[in-house]
Design an enzyme around this catalytic site. Structure first.
Site, PDB file in Angstrom:
ATOM      1  CB  CYS A   1      -1.234   1.200   8.519  1.00 22.65           C
ATOM      2  SG  CYS A   1       0.280   0.573   7.796  1.00 22.65           S
TER       3      CYS A   1
ATOM      4  CD  GLU B   1      10.045  -0.634  13.139  1.00 25.01           C
ATOM      5  OE1 GLU B   1      10.946   0.085  12.500  1.00 25.01           O
ATOM      6  OE2 GLU B   1       9.071  -0.349  13.747  1.00 25.01           O
TER       7      GLU B   1
ATOM      8  CD  GLU C   1      -2.709  -0.874   2.609  1.00 27.72           C
ATOM      9  OE1 GLU C   1      -3.684  -1.787   2.756  1.00 27.72           O
ATOM     10  OE2 GLU C   1      -2.524   0.014   3.423  1.00 27.72           O
TER      11      GLU C   1
END
Length: 364
Positions: A351, A178, A107
């Site tokens: 998210c 991350e 995304e």
């Protein structure tokens, strides 16, 4: 540039036959050309084609010799992202679901502000941090992205903006994954987009966010780069933070604050603490007081985030009145705090949510 040493160090990198040409920093392109017996100045021409003219193929680089173009094609690919889904919010936010060359999806989000256009990029396919409020962790970590695949997200959005003569002016590394678990590729990405031979996006217009990978915070503090730094905190007490973010069991709040103090001693830069508000979990005045006590004395700003609901998770939004009370209490206690403006609330803005929805469709 992805070397054999990098692949050995980063086991989650893809094993493509050719790497993305966007993965090369300007100095790496210069060095590679010299190694191939080519003239160093060709790097500037190549970067102009890639980042100013934004061509989609090496064959379009018509001021390069056919032999050099073939040499580039033999060694690199011009990474292209295929748009699978595009969702546009009434507030102008656009969320893209892109397909990579190996079929995985990621995304990217374009957010429009009064001060410019900001792009939120993804650094990993999935995530293994396991935050219990986040859709990005659903399905776990598949692989890390090459620097070029991260660069391509910004370029693909920029190409879409070219039609209206707009430009990407800010980048936030807050998408899926991350960033500090893909540290070397993230750093290459930062240096590429910041380079004036590339997209020339100012360091102070770029923000990196981490869940708190403490060893990498120390590394980041030692980097000679003026990138903005944010930490997903979400709770001041270990018990609550571990519930929200299992990574806290490995890197607890005390050690995290120590790392942030080191960062500030080295850089003299402000840190942003991201604090998502979850109804009945971390949104009461006592939590605001705990937070203020924890970060008092740090050069910091608290970004209060009214969380987007994720159907697969059980957390609920904090009432608007409680959000304002939380902000007011922090300010009363001398903490600089603002409430983040909600964007994309009418689309799959949380998210990882759009990717998770697409995966559900694929597996039915």
């Amino acid at each position: 540039m992805i070397t054999a040493e990098k692949k050995k160090k980063n086991k989650f990198l893809p094993n493509f036959d050719k790497q993305s040409i966007y993965s090369l920093r300007f100095d790496e392109m210069q060095n590679w050309l010299v190694e191939q017996g080519q003239q160093k100045f060709r790097a500037k021409q190549i970067f102009e084609w890639l980042y100013q003219k934004r061509v989609d193929s090496i064959d379009e680089m018509t001021n390069l010799s056919k032999d050099l173009r073939q040499l580039l094609k033999d060694n690199f690919t011009v990474t292209t992202l295929t748009t699978v889904v595009k969702q546009e919010s009434k507030d102008g936010t656009i969320k893209f679901l892109y397909e990579l060359q190996d079929g995985y999806t990621i995304e990217t989000v374009l957010m429009r502000h009064d001060y410019g256009n900001s792009v939120c990029v993804t650094t990993q396919v999935g995530c293994r941090i396991g935050c219990t409020f986040c859709a990005s962790t659903l399905g776990g970590l598949k692989r890390n992205l090459e620097a070029g695949e991260i660069v391509s997200q910004v370029l693909t959005v920029q190409k879409a903006l070219d039609a209206t003569e707009e430009r990407v002016s800010q980048i936030v590394i807050m998408g899926i994954g991350e960033p500090f678990e893909n540290y070397d590729e993230m750093m290459d990405f930062l240096r590429i987009v910041n380079d004036d031979n590339s997209l020339n996006i100012g360091a102070r217009h770029i923000t990196v966010s981490t869940s708190g990978i403490i060893p990498r915070i120390y590394d980041f503090a030692d980097e000679d780069i003026q990138i903005n730094f944010a930490v997903s905190l979400h709770a001041a007490k270990d018990e609550v933070r571990s519930r929200l973010m299992p990574i806290n069991r490995a890197y607890n709040v005390e050690k995290l604050i120590e790392a942030i103090q080191y960062y500030q001693e080295k850089t003299n830069r402000r840190v942003t603490f991201e604090y998502g508000l979850f109804g009945g979990v971390n949104d009461q005045l006592e939590h605001a007081r705990e937070l203020a006590h924890l970060i008092k004395g740090l050069n910091c700003h608290v970004n209060l985030i009214p969380v987007n609901h994720v159907p697969e998770r059980n957390y609920v939004k904090t009432a608007k009145n409680d959000i304002f009370k939380f902000e007011k209490e922090l300010k009363r206690l001398g903490i600089n705090a603002t409430i983040r403006r909600e964007q994309g609330s009418d689309i799959d803005a949380a998210c990882g949510q759009l990717r998770a929805k697409e995966r559900q469709v694929e597996t039915r």
